[in-house]
Design a protein around this motif. Sequence first.
Motif, PDB file in Angstrom:
ATOM      1  N   ALA A  85      -8.570  45.435  34.221  1.00 59.18           N
ATOM      2  CA  ALA A  85      -9.057  45.501  35.790  1.00 59.18           C
ATOM      3  C   ALA A  85      -7.702  45.351  36.432  1.00 59.18           C
ATOM      4  O   ALA A  85      -7.586  45.941  37.663  1.00 59.18           O
ATOM      5  CB  ALA A  85      -9.817  44.460  36.002  1.00 59.18           C
ATOM      6  N   ASP A  86      -6.587  44.713  35.802  1.00 63.85           N
ATOM      7  CA  ASP A  86      -5.459  44.427  36.773  1.00 63.85           C
ATOM      8  C   ASP A  86      -4.535  45.723  36.823  1.00 63.85           C
ATOM      9  O   ASP A  86      -3.790  45.767  37.708  1.00 63.85           O
ATOM     10  CB  ASP A  86      -4.531  43.605  35.874  1.00 63.85           C
ATOM     11  N   ARG A  87      -4.722  46.752  35.981  1.00 66.01           N
ATOM     12  CA  ARG A  87      -4.199  48.206  36.308  1.00 66.01           C
ATOM     13  C   ARG A  87      -5.005  48.884  37.133  1.00 66.01           C
ATOM     14  O   ARG A  87      -4.565  50.126  37.265  1.00 66.01           O
ATOM     15  CB  ARG A  87      -3.997  48.606  34.943  1.00 66.01           C
ATOM     16  N   GLY A  88      -6.131  48.435  37.687  1.00 67.78           N
ATOM     17  CA  GLY A  88      -6.788  49.422  38.415  1.00 67.78           C
ATOM     18  C   GLY A  88      -7.944  50.382  37.560  1.00 67.78           C
ATOM     19  O   GLY A  88      -8.580  51.085  38.449  1.00 67.78           O
ATOM     20  N   LEU A  89      -8.166  50.129  36.565  1.00 69.58           N
ATOM     21  CA  LEU A  89      -9.225  50.844  36.016  1.00 69.58           C
ATOM     22  C   LEU A  89     -10.467  50.066  35.848  1.00 69.58           C
ATOM     23  O   LEU A  89     -10.572  48.934  35.634  1.00 69.58           O
ATOM     24  CB  LEU A  89      -8.726  50.943  34.319  1.00 69.58           C
ATOM     25  N   LEU A  90     -11.533  50.726  36.244  1.00 67.68           N
ATOM     26  CA  LEU A  90     -12.911  50.058  36.237  1.00 67.68           C
ATOM     27  C   LEU A  90     -13.730  51.090  35.320  1.00 67.68           C
ATOM     28  O   LEU A  90     -13.509  52.072  35.279  1.00 67.68           O
ATOM     29  CB  LEU A  90     -13.310  50.076  37.712  1.00 67.68           C
ATOM     30  N   PRO A  91     -14.860  50.392  35.259  1.00 71.43           N
ATOM     31  CA  PRO A  91     -16.024  51.330  34.527  1.00 71.43           C
ATOM     32  C   PRO A  91     -16.452  52.077  35.279  1.00 71.43           C
ATOM     33  O   PRO A  91     -16.535  52.195  36.414  1.00 71.43           O
ATOM     34  CB  PRO A  91     -16.888  49.934  34.059  1.00 71.43           C
ATOM     35  N   SER A  92     -16.758  53.246  34.405  1.00 68.25           N
ATOM     36  CA  SER A  92     -17.514  54.345  35.138  1.00 68.25           C
ATOM     37  C   SER A  92     -18.861  54.149  35.674  1.00 68.25           C
ATOM     38  O   SER A  92     -19.518  53.161  35.168  1.00 68.25           O
ATOM     39  CB  SER A  92     -17.812  55.457  34.212  1.00 68.25           C
ATOM     40  N   LYS A  93     -19.109  54.745  37.019  1.00 71.04           N
ATOM     41  CA  LYS A  93     -20.510  54.406  37.600  1.00 71.04           C
ATOM     42  C   LYS A  93     -21.462  55.242  36.957  1.00 71.04           C
ATOM     43  O   LYS A  93     -22.441  54.774  36.910  1.00 71.04           O
ATOM     44  CB  LYS A  93     -20.473  54.678  38.905  1.00 71.04           C
ATOM     45  N   ASN A  94     -21.091  56.398  36.567  1.00 70.71           N
ATOM     46  CA  ASN A  94     -22.112  57.250  35.750  1.00 70.71           C
ATOM     47  C   ASN A  94     -21.980  57.179  34.287  1.00 70.71           C
ATOM     48  O   ASN A  94     -20.602  57.260  33.828  1.00 70.71           O
ATOM     49  CB  ASN A  94     -21.881  58.844  36.128  1.00 70.71           C
ATOM     50  N   PRO A  95     -23.246  56.989  33.573  1.00 67.06           N
ATOM     51  CA  PRO A  95     -23.085  56.810  32.206  1.00 67.06           C
ATOM     52  C   PRO A  95     -22.413  58.235  31.535  1.00 67.06           C
ATOM     53  O   PRO A  95     -22.567  59.432  32.226  1.00 67.06           O
ATOM     54  CB  PRO A  95     -24.447  56.685  31.870  1.00 67.06           C
ATOM     55  N   PRO A  96     -22.089  58.071  30.489  1.00 62.97           N
ATOM     56  CA  PRO A  96     -21.443  59.517  29.846  1.00 62.97           C
ATOM     57  C   PRO A  96     -22.604  60.088  29.353  1.00 62.97           C
ATOM     58  O   PRO A  96     -23.663  59.825  28.975  1.00 62.97           O
ATOM     59  CB  PRO A  96     -20.508  58.743  28.610  1.00 62.97           C
ATOM     60  N   GLN A  97     -22.284  61.564  29.337  1.00 61.80           N
ATOM     61  CA  GLN A  97     -23.404  62.594  28.947  1.00 61.80           C
ATOM     62  C   GLN A  97     -22.894  62.972  27.368  1.00 61.80           C
ATOM     63  O   GLN A  97     -21.803  63.310  27.241  1.00 61.80           O
ATOM     64  CB  GLN A  97     -23.594  63.474  29.751  1.00 61.80           C
ATOM     65  N   LYS A  98     -23.940  63.265  26.907  1.00 63.27           N
ATOM     66  CA  LYS A  98     -23.684  63.747  25.327  1.00 63.27           C
ATOM     67  C   LYS A  98     -23.696  65.310  25.677  1.00 63.27           C
ATOM     68  O   LYS A  98     -24.408  65.951  26.111  1.00 63.27           O
ATOM     69  CB  LYS A  98     -25.119  63.324  24.438  1.00 63.27           C
ATOM     70  N   ILE A  99     -22.748  65.852  25.053  1.00 65.31           N
ATOM     71  CA  ILE A  99     -22.407  67.120  24.893  1.00 65.31           C
ATOM     72  C   ILE A  99     -23.055  67.815  23.546  1.00 65.31           C
ATOM     73  O   ILE A  99     -22.548  67.344  22.340  1.00 65.31           O
ATOM     74  CB  ILE A  99     -20.935  67.541  24.845  1.00 65.31           C
ATOM     75  N   ARG A 100     -23.816  68.603  23.600  1.00 59.98           N
ATOM     76  CA  ARG A 100     -24.288  69.428  22.434  1.00 59.98           C
ATOM     77  C   ARG A 100     -23.806  70.708  22.099  1.00 59.98           C
ATOM     78  O   ARG A 100     -23.771  71.696  23.152  1.00 59.98           O
ATOM     79  CB  ARG A 100     -26.089  69.296  22.302  1.00 59.98           C
ATOM     80  N   VAL A 101     -23.218  71.036  21.034  1.00 63.40           N
ATOM     81  CA  VAL A 101     -22.752  72.415  20.828  1.00 63.40           C
ATOM     82  C   VAL A 101     -23.621  73.286  19.943  1.00 63.40           C
ATOM     83  O   VAL A 101     -23.990  72.680  18.828  1.00 63.40           O
ATOM     84  CB  VAL A 101     -21.288  72.423  20.196  1.00 63.40           C
ATOM     85  N   LYS A 102     -24.308  74.316  20.554  1.00 64.11           N
ATOM     86  CA  LYS A 102     -25.139  75.145  19.543  1.00 64.11           C
ATOM     87  C   LYS A 102     -24.352  76.064  18.861  1.00 64.11           C
ATOM     88  O   LYS A 102     -23.552  76.922  19.439  1.00 64.11           O
ATOM     89  CB  LYS A 102     -26.249  75.703  20.663  1.00 64.11           C
ATOM     90  N   SER A 103     -24.571  76.042  17.637  1.00 56.30           N
ATOM     91  CA  SER A 103     -23.741  77.257  16.643  1.00 56.30           C
ATOM     92  C   SER A 103     -24.561  78.564  16.627  1.00 56.30           C
ATOM     93  O   SER A 103     -25.745  78.241  16.487  1.00 56.30           O
ATOM     94  CB  SER A 103     -23.342  76.791  15.595  1.00 56.30           C
ATOM     95  N   GLU A 104     -23.928  79.748  16.627  1.00 59.86           N
ATOM     96  CA  GLU A 104     -24.635  81.065  16.521  1.00 59.86           C
ATOM     97  C   GLU A 104     -24.530  81.396  15.231  1.00 59.86           C
ATOM     98  O   GLU A 104     -23.608  82.096  14.891  1.00 59.86           O
ATOM     99  CB  GLU A 104     -24.200  81.646  17.578  1.00 59.86           C
TER     100      GLU A 104
END
Length: 105
Positions: A85-104
């Motif tokens: 927090a001293d460096r100006g980094l704050l937690p994200s307001k949007n939660p992370p999203q899971k990325i799904r990779v579909k293999s063909e």
Amino acid sequence: MKKGLLDILRGKFLVSDDAPKNWLFLLFASFLAAIMISSSHRADKKVHEIAALNEEVRKLRSEFLDMRRSVQQLKLESSLQNKVADRGLLPSKNPPQKIRVKSER
């Protein structure tokens, strides 16, 4: 019997005709006694060394547990948030999203 006991107390068995045999036995008994005393001292010394090493192990184990607890505290998310927090980094307001990779295949 009384005469035999007095002869032993006076040491006549050391100056009699068969004295060399008695002297050899006394030297042998003295040698065995010295070995036994030396062995006993070595065993006592090792017991003291083992006790000192066990005490050192207890201290090191206690120190290890304290350090592990403090490292776990430092790894907590809330602790990290406070540090950055001293460096100006704050937690994200949007939660992370899971990325799904579909293999063909």
